[in-house]
Design a protein around this motif. Structure first.
Motif, short mmCIF file in Angstrom:
data_model
loop_
_atom_site.label_atom_id
_atom_site.label_comp_id
_atom_site.label_asym_id
_atom_site.label_seq_id
_atom_site.Cartn_x
_atom_site.Cartn_y
_atom_site.Cartn_z
N GLY A 16 0.81 -1.21 0.00
CA GLY A 16 0.00 0.00 0.00
C GLY A 16 0.84 1.26 0.00
O GLY A 16 0.32 2.36 -0.22
N ASN A 17 2.13 1.13 0.25
CA ASN A 17 3.05 2.26 0.19
C ASN A 17 3.52 2.48 -1.25
O ASN A 17 3.08 1.75 -2.15
CB ASN A 17 4.22 2.02 1.13
CG ASN A 17 3.77 1.94 2.57
OD1 ASN A 17 3.00 2.77 3.04
ND2 ASN A 17 4.24 0.92 3.29
N TYR A 18 4.39 3.44 -1.46
CA TYR A 18 4.75 3.82 -2.82
C TYR A 18 6.25 3.84 -3.05
O TYR A 18 7.03 4.16 -2.15
CB TYR A 18 4.21 5.22 -3.14
CG TYR A 18 2.74 5.22 -3.51
CD1 TYR A 18 2.33 5.37 -4.83
CD2 TYR A 18 1.76 5.06 -2.54
CE1 TYR A 18 1.00 5.37 -5.18
CE2 TYR A 18 0.41 5.06 -2.87
CZ TYR A 18 0.05 5.21 -4.19
OH TYR A 18 -1.28 5.20 -4.54
N GLY A 19 6.64 3.51 -4.26
CA GLY A 19 7.97 3.81 -4.75
C GLY A 19 7.87 5.03 -5.64
O GLY A 19 6.94 5.15 -6.45
N LEU A 20 8.79 5.97 -5.48
CA LEU A 20 8.80 7.18 -6.29
C LEU A 20 10.09 7.23 -7.10
O LEU A 20 11.18 7.09 -6.54
CB LEU A 20 8.73 8.43 -5.40
CG LEU A 20 7.36 8.90 -4.91
CD1 LEU A 20 6.71 7.86 -4.03
CD2 LEU A 20 7.50 10.21 -4.14
N ARG A 21 9.96 7.40 -8.37
CA ARG A 21 11.12 7.55 -9.24
C ARG A 21 11.40 9.04 -9.39
O ARG A 21 10.54 9.80 -9.87
CB ARG A 21 10.85 6.90 -10.60
CG ARG A 21 12.04 6.90 -11.56
CD ARG A 21 11.73 6.00 -12.75
NE ARG A 21 12.77 6.05 -13.77
CZ ARG A 21 12.70 6.77 -14.88
NH1 ARG A 21 11.60 7.49 -15.13
NH2 ARG A 21 13.67 6.77 -15.76
N ILE A 22 12.58 9.47 -8.96
CA ILE A 22 12.87 10.89 -8.95
C ILE A 22 14.15 11.21 -9.73
O ILE A 22 15.06 10.38 -9.80
CB ILE A 22 13.00 11.44 -7.51
CG1 ILE A 22 14.25 10.87 -6.82
CG2 ILE A 22 11.74 11.14 -6.71
CD1 ILE A 22 14.57 11.53 -5.50
N LYS A 23 14.20 12.40 -10.26
CA LYS A 23 15.42 12.95 -10.85
C LYS A 23 15.96 13.98 -9.88
O LYS A 23 15.28 14.97 -9.56
CB LYS A 23 15.13 13.60 -12.20
CG LYS A 23 16.38 14.18 -12.86
CD LYS A 23 16.04 14.79 -14.22
CE LYS A 23 17.29 15.39 -14.87
NZ LYS A 23 16.97 15.99 -16.19
N VAL A 24 17.16 13.77 -9.38
CA VAL A 24 17.73 14.65 -8.35
C VAL A 24 18.07 16.01 -8.94
O VAL A 24 18.65 16.10 -10.03
CB VAL A 24 18.98 14.00 -7.73
CG1 VAL A 24 19.61 14.93 -6.69
CG2 VAL A 24 18.61 12.67 -7.08
N LEU A 25 17.72 17.07 -8.20
CA LEU A 25 17.92 18.43 -8.69
C LEU A 25 19.12 19.12 -8.06
O LEU A 25 19.60 20.13 -8.59
CB LEU A 25 16.67 19.28 -8.40
CG LEU A 25 15.37 18.83 -9.06
CD1 LEU A 25 14.23 19.70 -8.59
CD2 LEU A 25 15.50 18.86 -10.57
N ASN A 26 19.63 18.60 -6.94
CA ASN A 26 20.69 19.32 -6.25
C ASN A 26 21.70 18.34 -5.66
O ASN A 26 21.50 17.13 -5.68
CB ASN A 26 20.12 20.20 -5.13
CG ASN A 26 19.44 19.39 -4.04
OD1 ASN A 26 18.97 18.27 -4.28
ND2 ASN A 26 19.39 19.92 -2.83
N GLY A 27 22.80 18.88 -5.15
CA GLY A 27 23.77 18.05 -4.45
C GLY A 27 24.67 17.24 -5.38
O GLY A 27 24.70 17.43 -6.60
N ASN A 28 25.38 16.28 -4.75
CA ASN A 28 26.35 15.48 -5.49
C ASN A 28 25.73 14.58 -6.55
O ASN A 28 26.42 14.15 -7.48
CB ASN A 28 27.16 14.61 -4.52
CG ASN A 28 28.01 15.44 -3.59
OD1 ASN A 28 28.39 16.56 -3.92
ND2 ASN A 28 28.30 14.91 -2.40
N HIS A 29 24.45 14.27 -6.39
CA HIS A 29 23.80 13.34 -7.32
C HIS A 29 22.84 14.05 -8.28
O HIS A 29 21.93 13.42 -8.82
CB HIS A 29 23.06 12.26 -6.54
CG HIS A 29 23.93 11.50 -5.59
ND1 HIS A 29 25.00 10.76 -6.02
CD2 HIS A 29 23.91 11.40 -4.24
CE1 HIS A 29 25.60 10.21 -4.97
NE2 HIS A 29 24.97 10.59 -3.89
#
Length: 365
Positions: free
Chosen positions: A78-91
């Protein structure tokens, strides 16, 4: 939760209202429509698999990492996986999957970029991607902190446990139905307060993170990760990574705190006790205090040095205890295993008091 030593972390526990969650995969969202900010340290994964057998952890993403939400995937729990594109930092510009636990998320979710990333918003549902952004203390950067973070990254890639860590210091939040680091108790259970050190799933609480981080400092790390340092309390110790070793040590400190004080930060320890025959016996020559029964009188413990100057806080008690362990046992070539030289009675009586707890830790047994 609490950040690394020299850094204060405020872990915000906030409920998310699930409300009418669909079973569909929400794809096709761009950075202009959905945004996220991490409120704690999380694993960044290469796929939306968060099970015990997954070996897909790519990086440890720091608190404050911001990203575009590219895709949602609802998990069987019932929880979620989120696919994200990192906007800041080392990654920055890298793409990862992160775990969004509805009942206790480490993510702040937004429909649009909030001004300053700092205003609270009501949560309607995960699909609407609204969230609450909370104020966090500025995280100081120290050499010991970076060392600990590096250890966390190593541990996150090697621990074969379920779910996502809820904090920087190797805590584990298993997905529903998956195994945890700790087996259920068969005899000696834990007190509720001990979850501030480590909970029943093997997840480090705020106090446990302080313990882990102090042991990760260069002054202590070599002693606490040396071969056989935990002695008979952890037979598999030498097969573990450095972070796993410190995780095992943190469980040891949790078990010891349970036996000494039921993990009561302000526990006062008397000097006498009555045996089974009713005879009054001397337990300690001086009154003790706190989770690990340290000498309460500052003048009495002054000879132990700066590490034991202040035991008013959980971090102070942890530092003093860790230093005592190093000075009296580890630096002298002894292990933390059962022996008559230990400062702590439960360690001297380890087979009856500590071993029932230690056998629950899958890393060691």
């Amino acid at each position: 939760m609490q950040y690394l030593v020299g850094m204060k972390i405020l872990k915000i526990y906030k409920p998310f209202i699930a409300g009418l969650l669909g079973t569909m995969l929400l794809a096709g969202f761009t950075g202009k429509e959905k945004y996220v900010e991490l409120e704690s340290y999380l694993n960044g994964r290469t796929s939306a698999s968060f099970t015990a057998s997954s070996n897909n952890i790519a990086e440890t993403l720091q608190a404050g990492t911001r990203g575009e939400i590219l895709e949602y995937k609802k998990l069987p729990s019932g929880n979620y996986g989120l696919r994200i594109k990192v906007l800041n930092g080392n990654h920055a510009n890298s793409i990862f999957w992160v775990y969004h636990k509805l009942s206790d998320s480490d993510l702040a979710l937004y429909e649009t970029v909030p001004q300053g990333w700092g205003k609270s918003r009501a949560v309607a549902s995960v699909e609407k991607a609204r969230g609450v952004q909370t104020t966090r203390d500025t995280q100081a950067r120290t050499d010991s902190g970076r060392t600990a973070v590096e250890l966390i990254g190593q541990s996150n890639k090697s621990l074969k446990t379920a779910g996502e860590p809820a904090c920087v210091n190797c805590s584990i939040s298993p997905v529903a139905g998956q195994r945890s680091l700790l087996r259920p108790p068969t005899s000696r259970g834990m007190s509720k307060a001990c979850s501030n050190l480590m909970n029943a799933e093997g997840e480090l609480g705020s106090q446990g993170q302080s313990v882990f981080s102090i042991m990760a400092e260069p002054k202590y790390a070599g002693y606490f990760t040396a071969n056989n340092a935990l002695g008979s309390f952890c037979p598999k110790f030498n097969t573990l990574s450095k972070s796993q070793k410190l995780h095992a040590w943190t469980w040891f400190w949790t078990a010891l705190a349970k036996e000494e004080s039921s993990c009561n930060l302000t526990q006062k320890h008397g000097t006498t006790y009555r045996d089974k025959a009713g005879n009054l016996r001397v337990l300690n020559p001086r009154e003790g205090y706190g989770m690990w029964a340290l000498e309460r009188d500052r003048n009495v413990r002054a000879w132990r040095g700066a590490a034991c100057n202040n035991i008013a806080t959980a971090e102070g008690q942890a530092r003093c205890s860790i230093d005592i362990m190093m000075q009296t046992q580890l630096s002298k070539g002894r292990t933390a295993g059962v022996n008559s030289m230990s400062y702590w009675g439960p360690v001297r009586r380890g087979n009856t008091q500590l071993m029932p707890h230690m056998r629950r830790l899958s890393l060691c047994f």
